[in-house]
Design an enzyme around this catalytic site. Structure first.
Site, PDB file in Angstrom:
ATOM      1  N   GLU A   1       0.839  -1.199   0.000  1.00 40.77           N
ATOM      2  CA  GLU A   1       0.000   0.000   0.000  1.00 40.77           C
ATOM      3  C   GLU A   1       0.874   1.249   0.000  1.00 40.77           C
ATOM      4  OE1 GLU A   1      -3.298   0.415  -0.456  1.00 40.77           O
ATOM      5  OE2 GLU A   1      -2.537   2.455  -0.559  1.00 40.77           O
TER       6      GLU A   1
ATOM      7  N   GLU B   1      -0.852   8.940   4.971  1.00 42.28           N
ATOM      8  CA  GLU B   1      -1.756   9.379   6.027  1.00 42.28           C
ATOM      9  C   GLU B   1      -2.049  10.853   5.827  1.00 42.28           C
ATOM     10  OE1 GLU B   1      -0.577   8.345  10.022  1.00 42.28           O
ATOM     11  OE2 GLU B   1      -0.162   6.303   9.391  1.00 42.28           O
TER      12      GLU B   1
ATOM     13  N   LYS C   1       7.939  -1.646  -2.335  1.00 38.77           N
ATOM     14  CA  LYS C   1       7.434  -0.794  -1.251  1.00 38.77           C
ATOM     15  C   LYS C   1       8.597  -0.219  -0.425  1.00 38.77           C
ATOM     16  CE  LYS C   1       4.915   1.135   1.831  1.00 38.77           C
ATOM     17  NZ  LYS C   1       4.153   2.340   1.579  1.00 38.77           N
TER      18      LYS C   1
ATOM     19  N   PHE D   1       8.186  16.508  -2.466  1.00 42.65           N
ATOM     20  CA  PHE D   1       8.996  15.884  -1.425  1.00 42.65           C
ATOM     21  C   PHE D   1      10.397  16.445  -1.350  1.00 42.65           C
ATOM     22  CE2 PHE D   1       8.707  12.355   1.474  1.00 42.65           C
ATOM     23  CZ  PHE D   1       7.340  12.305   1.615  1.00 42.65           C
TER      24      PHE D   1
ATOM     25  N   TYR E   1      11.068  19.311   0.670  1.00 42.08           N
ATOM     26  CA  TYR E   1      11.043  20.349   1.708  1.00 42.08           C
ATOM     27  C   TYR E   1      11.998  20.007   2.842  1.00 42.08           C
ATOM     28  CZ  TYR E   1       6.964  22.273  -0.578  1.00 42.08           C
ATOM     29  OH  TYR E   1       6.125  22.845  -1.494  1.00 42.08           O
ATOM     30  N   ALA E   2      12.764  21.005   3.245  1.00 41.16           N
ATOM     31  CA  ALA E   2      13.587  20.839   4.444  1.00 41.16           C
ATOM     32  C   ALA E   2      12.679  21.005   5.656  1.00 41.16           C
ATOM     33  CB  ALA E   2      14.680  21.900   4.455  1.00 41.16           C
ATOM     34  N   GLY E   3      13.038  20.378   6.759  1.00 39.80           N
ATOM     35  CA  GLY E   3      12.191  20.483   7.944  1.00 39.80           C
ATOM     36  C   GLY E   3      12.865  19.908   9.171  1.00 39.80           C
TER      37      GLY E   3
ATOM     38  N   CYS F   1       5.996   4.795   9.102  1.00 41.19           N
ATOM     39  CA  CYS F   1       6.561   4.056   7.958  1.00 41.19           C
ATOM     40  C   CYS F   1       8.041   4.322   7.701  1.00 41.19           C
ATOM     41  CB  CYS F   1       5.745   4.341   6.707  1.00 41.19           C
ATOM     42  SG  CYS F   1       4.076   3.667   6.823  1.00 41.19           S
TER      43      CYS F   1
ATOM     44  N   LYS G   1      10.775   3.020  10.319  1.00 41.47           N
ATOM     45  CA  LYS G   1      10.868   1.564  10.469  1.00 41.47           C
ATOM     46  C   LYS G   1      11.221   0.881   9.139  1.00 41.47           C
ATOM     47  CE  LYS G   1       6.099  -0.097   9.845  1.00 41.47           C
ATOM     48  NZ  LYS G   1       6.249  -0.707   8.535  1.00 41.47           N
TER      49      LYS G   1
HETATM   50  P1  NAD Z   1      -2.012   0.080  12.669  1.00 41.59           P
HETATM   51  O1  NAD Z   1      -1.169  -0.203  13.827  1.00 41.59           O
HETATM   52  O2  NAD Z   1      -2.760   1.369  12.571  1.00 41.59           O
HETATM   53  O3  NAD Z   1      -3.105  -1.082  12.507  1.00 41.59           O
HETATM   54  C1  NAD Z   1      -2.839  -2.444  12.617  1.00 41.59           C
HETATM   55  C2  NAD Z   1      -4.078  -3.121  13.202  1.00 41.59           C
HETATM   56  O4  NAD Z   1      -3.922  -4.546  13.133  1.00 41.59           O
HETATM   57  C3  NAD Z   1      -4.315  -2.799  14.681  1.00 41.59           C
HETATM   58  O5  NAD Z   1      -5.611  -2.276  14.845  1.00 41.59           O
HETATM   59  C4  NAD Z   1      -4.166  -4.161  15.396  1.00 41.59           C
HETATM   60  O6  NAD Z   1      -5.009  -4.300  16.510  1.00 41.59           O
HETATM   61  C5  NAD Z   1      -4.545  -5.105  14.271  1.00 41.59           C
HETATM   62  N1  NAD Z   1      -4.066  -6.492  14.419  1.00 41.59           N
HETATM   63  C6  NAD Z   1      -2.862  -6.941  14.865  1.00 41.59           C
HETATM   64  N2  NAD Z   1      -2.824  -8.286  14.804  1.00 41.59           N
HETATM   65  C7  NAD Z   1      -3.998  -8.711  14.309  1.00 41.59           C
HETATM   66  C8  NAD Z   1      -4.541  -9.985  13.982  1.00 41.59           C
HETATM   67  N3  NAD Z   1      -3.839 -11.102  14.132  1.00 41.59           N
HETATM   68  N4  NAD Z   1      -5.805 -10.054  13.502  1.00 41.59           N
HETATM   69  C9  NAD Z   1      -6.529  -8.929  13.327  1.00 41.59           C
HETATM   70  N5  NAD Z   1      -6.060  -7.684  13.597  1.00 41.59           N
HETATM   71  C10 NAD Z   1      -4.803  -7.567  14.065  1.00 41.59           C
HETATM   72  O7  NAD Z   1      -1.077  -0.120  11.391  1.00 41.59           O
HETATM   73  P2  NAD Z   1      -1.138   0.658   9.991  1.00 41.59           P
HETATM   74  O8  NAD Z   1      -0.538   2.001  10.116  1.00 41.59           O
HETATM   75  O9  NAD Z   1      -2.500   0.507   9.419  1.00 41.59           O
HETATM   76  O10 NAD Z   1      -0.108  -0.232   9.156  1.00 41.59           O
HETATM   77  C11 NAD Z   1      -0.418  -1.545   8.748  1.00 41.59           C
HETATM   78  C12 NAD Z   1       0.629  -1.988   7.746  1.00 41.59           C
HETATM   79  O11 NAD Z   1       0.560  -1.174   6.566  1.00 41.59           O
HETATM   80  C13 NAD Z   1       2.075  -1.854   8.230  1.00 41.59           C
HETATM   81  O12 NAD Z   1       2.826  -2.910   7.712  1.00 41.59           O
HETATM   82  C14 NAD Z   1       2.518  -0.538   7.642  1.00 41.59           C
HETATM   83  O13 NAD Z   1       3.914  -0.487   7.463  1.00 41.59           O
HETATM   84  C15 NAD Z   1       1.812  -0.551   6.309  1.00 41.59           C
HETATM   85  N6  NAD Z   1       1.547   0.777   5.741  1.00 41.59           N
HETATM   86  C16 NAD Z   1       1.151   1.786   6.553  1.00 41.59           C
HETATM   87  C17 NAD Z   1       0.886   3.024   6.003  1.00 41.59           C
HETATM   88  C18 NAD Z   1       0.470   4.176   6.877  1.00 41.59           C
HETATM   89  O14 NAD Z   1       0.507   5.303   6.405  1.00 41.59           O
HETATM   90  N7  NAD Z   1       0.061   3.948   8.110  1.00 41.59           N
HETATM   91  C19 NAD Z   1       1.017   3.232   4.618  1.00 41.59           C
HETATM   92  C20 NAD Z   1       1.392   2.165   3.823  1.00 41.59           C
HETATM   93  C21 NAD Z   1       1.660   0.931   4.393  1.00 41.59           C
END
Ligand code: NAD
Length: 462
Positions: free
Chosen positions: A154, A158, A213, A258, A260-262, A269, A272
């Site tokens: 994905e 955000e 990704k 993308f 911009y200095a800050g 994301c 990690k």
């Molecule tokens: P998050 O922490 O907001 O949500 C994860 C959810 O999964 C939590 O609500 C948790 O309770 C639930 N969960 C954990 N184990 C579970 C299980 N076994 N069964 C059901 N639910 C379970 O995480 P996020 O920010 O949505 O990120 C999810 C993934 O997507 C990550 O790998 C992240 O790197 C990736 N990602 C995030 C973004 C972002 O902007 N947040 C963008 C692209 C990709």
């Protein structure tokens, strides 16, 4: 189509709501019963523009449901999206325990062919581990249902997640083997509405999709750290990084986005994912030298404003009050994961300052995470308060510090701002204002790469 989303966080909730909006029948599962209760009572656990309306509409139509029932979730979707968190382990590698737990549940309860989609950001090779985990459970049950594991990372941002999901730049789908052919067709059907004007989907092998990704996030983090390093040099040589940004962004090979200095990148994301990619390289005996530098520049950048503040106000800030505008790691979200504001606020409090913080939407979360960050420092906690308006933060403060580029901070009444502060002094971690304009209003202004603080000095360790 009938789909299940496992993990109803930032990615899972947006994915589920958007697919439901397009007419699919979506079952969102989460292990967090409080989150599911909240969603079932019509409230959202996250702030994301446009999401509330989408969820209200699709829940009312009956196409979107939230539950903690694992067996029912596996029964529901022909396509099972894994969208759980992949937080960092202590060594920087991605913690796959939630992904593999989700896979195990699918294997435990499936009663027919399933397309299993890794939407979480996962290291190269994870689809194979997910497949092996499902197969293990099936073997335990002495069942031989077919399945295929697809990678569909994905790329949403955000703060603009619904818009990004509905109008993606690209959709990456990685699939392998014979069962993968069927899975690819299912994915093609599911994503068809996104490809009406032109084909946005890129099909590739699973490992390349997984890698894409990480490479994308590593590239974006690199641009940020590069600009931050240039900005710090601009401070020294007397150049203005905003002019430099426009000067280089006009080159189509570079582009304006993308750039911009800050005050450093944060969020759930980039930090990690950069670390996880370095860890993967390490496993293969390779060192990603550029990413090592990207990370170390970013760590230093998160403390840069503290250096500027102490250069101007002195090393010890006891008796000083600092107003902080913006707490979330970026605007339009309440996400506080790895937010640079946390590093800044903790450092200011440890130097004895009093901090009055304000954010348009992240106050509750900010309060929770900062109290945890300072759990062993009750005296510092006592000097941190959260106020309900941006104006309130300013009254009688020794300086204003800006950490998030929320729209509401972009055009303040500078006369009022000046009158409200004890000293008209602004440290801007997001380069929101023009130094000349601030000077006209008699406000002393320090931003990133737009002029050094006189007698600039590096602070000692806190
Ligand atoms: P998050 O922490 O907001 O949500 C994860 C959810 O999964 C939590 O609500 C948790 O309770 C639930 N969960 C954990 N184990 C579970 C299980 N076994 N069964 C059901 N639910 C379970 O995480 P996020 O920010 O949505 O990120 C999810 C993934 O997507 C990550 O790998 C992240 O790197 C990736 N990602 C995030 C973004 C972002 O902007 N947040 C963008 C692209 C990709």
């Amino acid at each position: 189509m009938k789909i299940t989303i496992i993990g109803t966080g930032y990615v899972g909730l947006v994915t589920g709501a958007c697919f439901a909006e397009l007419g699919n029948n979506v079952f969102c599962l989460d292990v967090d019963s409080r989150k599911i209760e909240m969603l079932n009572s019509g409230k959202l656990p996250i702030h994301e523009p446009g999401l509330q309306e989408l969820i209200d509409r699709t829940r009312t139509s009956g196409r979107l449901q939230f539950s903690t029932q694992i067996e029912a979730s596996v029964a529901h979707g022909d396509v099972q999206f894994i969208a759980v968190g992949t937080p960092p382990n202590k060594d920087g590698s991605a913690d796959l325990r939630y992904v593999l737990a989700a896979a195990r549940n699918i294997g435990r309860y499936m009663r027919g062919f399933k397309v299993i989609v890794d939407k979480s950001t996962v290291p190269v090779g994870t689809a194979e581990r997910v497949g092996a985990t499902v197969a293990e459970e099936l073997a335990r049950r002495k069942m031989s249902y077919g399945f295929s594991v697809v990678s569909n990372p994905e790329f949403l941002k955000e703060g603009a997640a619904v818009e990004d999901f509905m109008r993606p730049d690209r959709i990456v789908i990685g699939s392998d083997n014979k069962a993968g052919k069927y899975a690819r067709e299912q994915m093609r059907r599911l994503y068809k509405p996104f490809n009406r004007s032109h084909e946005r989907t890129m099909y590739m092998d699973v490992r390349s999709a997984e890698f894409t990704k990480y490479a994308a996030n590593a590239m974006l983090a690199t641009r940020i750290s590069f600009m931050n390093e240039m900005a710090n040099l601009a401070d020294q040589v007397g150049a203005d990084i905003e002019s430099v940004r426009r000067g280089i962004g006009s080159d189509p090979r570079i582009g304006y986005s993308f750039l911009y200095a800050g005050a450093g990148y944060g969020g759930s994301c980039f930090p990690k994912d950069v670390q996880a990619l370095m860890h993967t390289a390490d496993e293969y005996g390779q060192t990603l030298k550029i990413l090592e530098a990207v990370e170390s520049v970013n760590e230093a950048q998160k403390s840069l404003l503290v250096s500027k503040i102490t250069a101007r106000l002195g090393q010890y800030l006891t008796g000083r009050t600092l107003a902080v505008w913006g707490l979330s790691f970026k605007p339009n979200t309440n996400d506080m994961r790895e937010a640079p504001s946390r590093t800044l606020i903790v450092a200011l409090l440890r130097r004895g300052a009093t901090v009055r913080a304000y954010d348009p939407v992240a106050m509750q979360r900010a309060q929770r995470v900062l109290m945890l960050d300072l759990c062993d420092e009750p005296q510092a906690q006592a000097r941190l308060s959260f106020v309900s308006t941006q104006a309130e933060a300013l009254y009688g403060a020794d300086a204003l510090v800006i950490m998030t580029e929320w729209k509401t901070f972009k055009s303040p009444d500078l006369d009022v701002l000046k009158r409200s502060l004890k000293v008209p002094l602004v440290f801007d971690g997001r380069n929101l204002y023009e130094p000349d304009t601030m000077a006209e209003f008699g406000i002393e202004y320090y931003a990133i790469g737009r002029g050094a603080v006189p007698a600039y000095s590096v602070p000692s360790e806190v």
